[in-house]
Motif scaffolding. Structure first.
Motif, PDB file in Angstrom:
ATOM      1  N   PRO A   6      78.772  42.994 121.881  1.00 39.03           N
ATOM      2  CA  PRO A   6      77.663  43.231 120.951  1.00 39.03           C
ATOM      3  C   PRO A   6      77.229  44.684 120.825  1.00 39.03           C
ATOM      4  N   ASN A   7      76.992  45.371 121.948  1.00 39.83           N
ATOM      5  CA  ASN A   7      76.526  46.753 121.859  1.00 39.83           C
ATOM      6  C   ASN A   7      77.586  47.684 121.279  1.00 39.83           C
ATOM      7  N   LEU A   8      78.851  47.349 121.505  1.00 40.90           N
ATOM      8  CA  LEU A   8      79.923  48.184 120.981  1.00 40.90           C
ATOM      9  C   LEU A   8      80.009  48.072 119.465  1.00 40.90           C
ATOM     10  N   ILE A   9      79.977  46.848 118.942  1.00 41.61           N
ATOM     11  CA  ILE A   9      80.175  46.691 117.500  1.00 41.61           C
ATOM     12  C   ILE A   9      78.910  46.990 116.699  1.00 41.61           C
ATOM     13  N   THR A  10      77.769  47.125 117.378  1.00 39.33           N
ATOM     14  CA  THR A  10      76.535  47.502 116.668  1.00 39.33           C
ATOM     15  C   THR A  10      76.082  48.921 117.020  1.00 39.33           C
ATOM     16  N   SER A  11      76.826  49.592 117.885  1.00 43.88           N
ATOM     17  CA  SER A  11      76.494  50.969 118.296  1.00 43.88           C
ATOM     18  C   SER A  11      75.050  51.070 118.783  1.00 43.88           C
ATOM     19  N   THR A  12      74.668  50.128 119.653  1.00 46.36           N
ATOM     20  CA  THR A  12      73.307  50.112 120.191  1.00 46.36           C
ATOM     21  C   THR A  12      73.302  50.427 121.677  1.00 46.36           C
ATOM     22  N   LEU A  13      72.149  50.834 122.182  1.00 39.30           N
ATOM     23  CA  LEU A  13      71.978  51.222 123.576  1.00 39.30           C
ATOM     24  C   LEU A  13      71.342  50.092 124.379  1.00 39.30           C
ATOM     25  N   PRO A  14      71.358  50.178 125.709  1.00 36.08           N
ATOM     26  CA  PRO A  14      70.642  49.203 126.530  1.00 36.08           C
ATOM     27  C   PRO A  14      69.180  49.114 126.097  1.00 36.08           C
ATOM     28  N   GLY A  15      68.674  47.886 126.038  1.00 40.56           N
ATOM     29  CA  GLY A  15      67.276  47.690 125.652  1.00 40.56           C
ATOM     30  C   GLY A  15      67.071  47.346 124.198  1.00 40.56           C
ATOM     31  N   GLU A  16      68.115  47.484 123.369  1.00 41.22           N
ATOM     32  CA  GLU A  16      67.953  47.219 121.942  1.00 41.22           C
ATOM     33  C   GLU A  16      68.290  45.788 121.548  1.00 41.22           C
ATOM     34  N   HIS A  53      64.668  44.984 119.638  1.00 38.56           N
ATOM     35  CA  HIS A  53      64.283  44.716 118.250  1.00 38.56           C
ATOM     36  C   HIS A  53      65.118  43.590 117.632  1.00 38.56           C
ATOM     37  N   THR A  54      66.249  43.270 118.284  1.00 31.03           N
ATOM     38  CA  THR A  54      67.180  42.312 117.691  1.00 31.03           C
ATOM     39  C   THR A  54      67.736  41.346 118.729  1.00 31.03           C
ATOM     40  N   MET A  55      67.852  40.102 118.323  1.00 34.66           N
ATOM     41  CA  MET A  55      68.553  39.097 119.119  1.00 34.66           C
ATOM     42  C   MET A  55      69.948  38.938 118.534  1.00 34.66           C
ATOM     43  N   PHE A  56      70.947  38.966 119.402  1.00 38.31           N
ATOM     44  CA  PHE A  56      72.347  38.849 118.983  1.00 38.31           C
ATOM     45  C   PHE A  56      72.914  37.582 119.600  1.00 38.31           C
ATOM     46  N   ILE A  57      73.305  36.629 118.758  1.00 45.42           N
ATOM     47  CA  ILE A  57      73.905  35.382 119.226  1.00 45.42           C
ATOM     48  C   ILE A  57      75.394  35.457 118.935  1.00 45.42           C
ATOM     49  N   GLY A  58      76.183  35.571 119.980  1.00 47.48           N
ATOM     50  CA  GLY A  58      77.618  35.761 119.785  1.00 47.48           C
ATOM     51  C   GLY A  58      78.459  34.880 120.679  1.00 47.48           C
ATOM     52  N   CYS A  59      79.736  34.949 120.462  1.00 44.00           N
ATOM     53  CA  CYS A  59      80.687  34.187 121.263  1.00 44.00           C
ATOM     54  C   CYS A  59      80.880  34.851 122.620  1.00 44.00           C
ATOM     55  N   ALA A  60      81.202  34.035 123.623  1.00 46.12           N
ATOM     56  CA  ALA A  60      81.452  34.565 124.959  1.00 46.12           C
ATOM     57  C   ALA A  60      82.808  35.258 125.056  1.00 46.12           C
ATOM     58  N   LEU A  79      61.786  34.830 120.408  1.00 46.87           N
ATOM     59  CA  LEU A  79      60.751  34.792 119.381  1.00 46.87           C
ATOM     60  C   LEU A  79      59.354  34.944 119.960  1.00 46.87           C
ATOM     61  N   TYR A  80      59.027  34.130 120.949  1.00 46.49           N
ATOM     62  CA  TYR A  80      57.653  34.084 121.448  1.00 46.49           C
ATOM     63  C   TYR A  80      57.335  35.168 122.476  1.00 46.49           C
ATOM     64  N   SER A  81      58.293  35.489 123.331  1.00 44.79           N
ATOM     65  CA  SER A  81      58.022  36.458 124.399  1.00 44.79           C
ATOM     66  C   SER A  81      58.405  37.879 124.019  1.00 44.79           C
ATOM     67  N   LEU A  82      59.482  38.023 123.239  1.00 42.13           N
ATOM     68  CA  LEU A  82      59.962  39.361 122.904  1.00 42.13           C
ATOM     69  C   LEU A  82      59.628  39.780 121.479  1.00 42.13           C
ATOM     70  N   ASN A  83      59.273  38.824 120.639  1.00 36.62           N
ATOM     71  CA  ASN A  83      58.921  39.124 119.244  1.00 36.62           C
ATOM     72  C   ASN A  83      59.980  39.953 118.533  1.00 36.62           C
ATOM     73  N   VAL A  84      61.218  39.525 118.641  1.00 37.44           N
ATOM     74  CA  VAL A  84      62.293  40.259 117.976  1.00 37.44           C
ATOM     75  C   VAL A  84      62.084  40.250 116.467  1.00 37.44           C
ATOM     76  N   GLU A  85      62.566  41.285 115.828  1.00 38.42           N
ATOM     77  CA  GLU A  85      62.395  41.426 114.382  1.00 38.42           C
ATOM     78  C   GLU A  85      63.619  40.937 113.606  1.00 38.42           C
ATOM     79  N   ASN A  86      64.740  40.802 114.312  1.00 36.87           N
ATOM     80  CA  ASN A  86      65.990  40.408 113.667  1.00 36.87           C
ATOM     81  C   ASN A  86      66.756  39.438 114.568  1.00 36.87           C
ATOM     82  N   ILE A  87      67.494  38.536 113.942  1.00 44.23           N
ATOM     83  CA  ILE A  87      68.446  37.705 114.671  1.00 44.23           C
ATOM     84  C   ILE A  87      69.781  37.774 113.935  1.00 44.23           C
ATOM     85  N   ILE A  88      70.829  38.076 114.683  1.00 46.16           N
ATOM     86  CA  ILE A  88      72.179  38.121 114.136  1.00 46.16           C
ATOM     87  C   ILE A  88      73.021  37.054 114.824  1.00 46.16           C
TER      88      ILE A  88
END
Length: 212
Positions: free
Chosen positions: A46-56, A33-40, A87-96
């Protein structure tokens, strides 16, 4: 490497079972549901600081969490291609877009590093105008004394610049206008665990709170 191998074995023997059904549901395709653009940076998970599971989360990570300006060129555009795919293939609803404190990519490289890391230097040249702008805001004579403030200002200005660059992507604009996409810019303070969100209305970063 031994620690990594042991960790992989532990995941196969123990960790996988905790989310076995989830991975079974994800085996054919992803639907984040979300694209996360972060530093390497290894401290930003990302999953730790957003408390999300694989696939999210669909995650793009690069040095200094930079979103380059939109362009179409005959070259390899990894971050731009990732945004396009989300955007085009996954149709994410959010970008962070998430930057962080004490970011090595936002600091100046030494001359020795510039020689050793030509591709890193080229990538970070995207920050040159940001650094010049920050330096103009500070006292040139006291830059060394203000290095911590300077780094903090560059980190945040970089996040804002990436946010504005992302808004310049045509499909991002279209989806925002259609209320199909939300874009957020975050600043993660590693030493406290606090996350601040950029407010484009007043230009300040404010600690995130429950969405109304």
């Amino acid at each position: 490497m031994d620690k990594i191998v042991k960790g992989a074995l532990q995941f196969m023997q123990e960790g996988f079972n905790e989310h076995k059904n989830l991975f079974q549901n994800l085996k054919e395709e992803q639907n984040p549901h979300t694209m996360f653009i972060g530093c390497a940076d290894s401290r930003v998970i990302p999953n730790l600081i957003t408390s999300t599971l694989p696939g999210e989360l669909f995650v793009i990570r690069n040095i200094a969490n930079i979103v380059p300006p939109y362009r179409i060129k005959d070259e390899y555009l990894a971050s731009t291609a990732g945004i396009e795919y989300a955007l085009y293939s996954l149709n994410v609803e959010n970008i962070i877009i998430c930057g962080h404190s004490n970011c090595g990519g936002c600091k100046d490289l030494t001359q020795e590093q510039e020689i050793m890391l030509p591709n890193v230097k080229k990538w970070l040249s995207l920050l040159d105008n940001i650094k010049k702008h920050v330096d103009l805001q500070l006292s040139i004579n006291n830059l060394q004394e203000q290095k911590n403030l300077r780094a903090w200002m560059i980190e945040k200005a970089n996040i804002v610049n990436s946010y504005n660059n992302l808004l310049g992507y045509p499909e991002v604009q279209n989806r925002i206008l259609q209320n199909k996409l939300k874009v957020k810019a975050w600043y993660f303070l590693i030493e406290t665990g606090e996350i601040y969100e950029y407010c484009p209305i007043d230009g300040h970063f404010k600690i995130i709170k429950e969405q109304e």
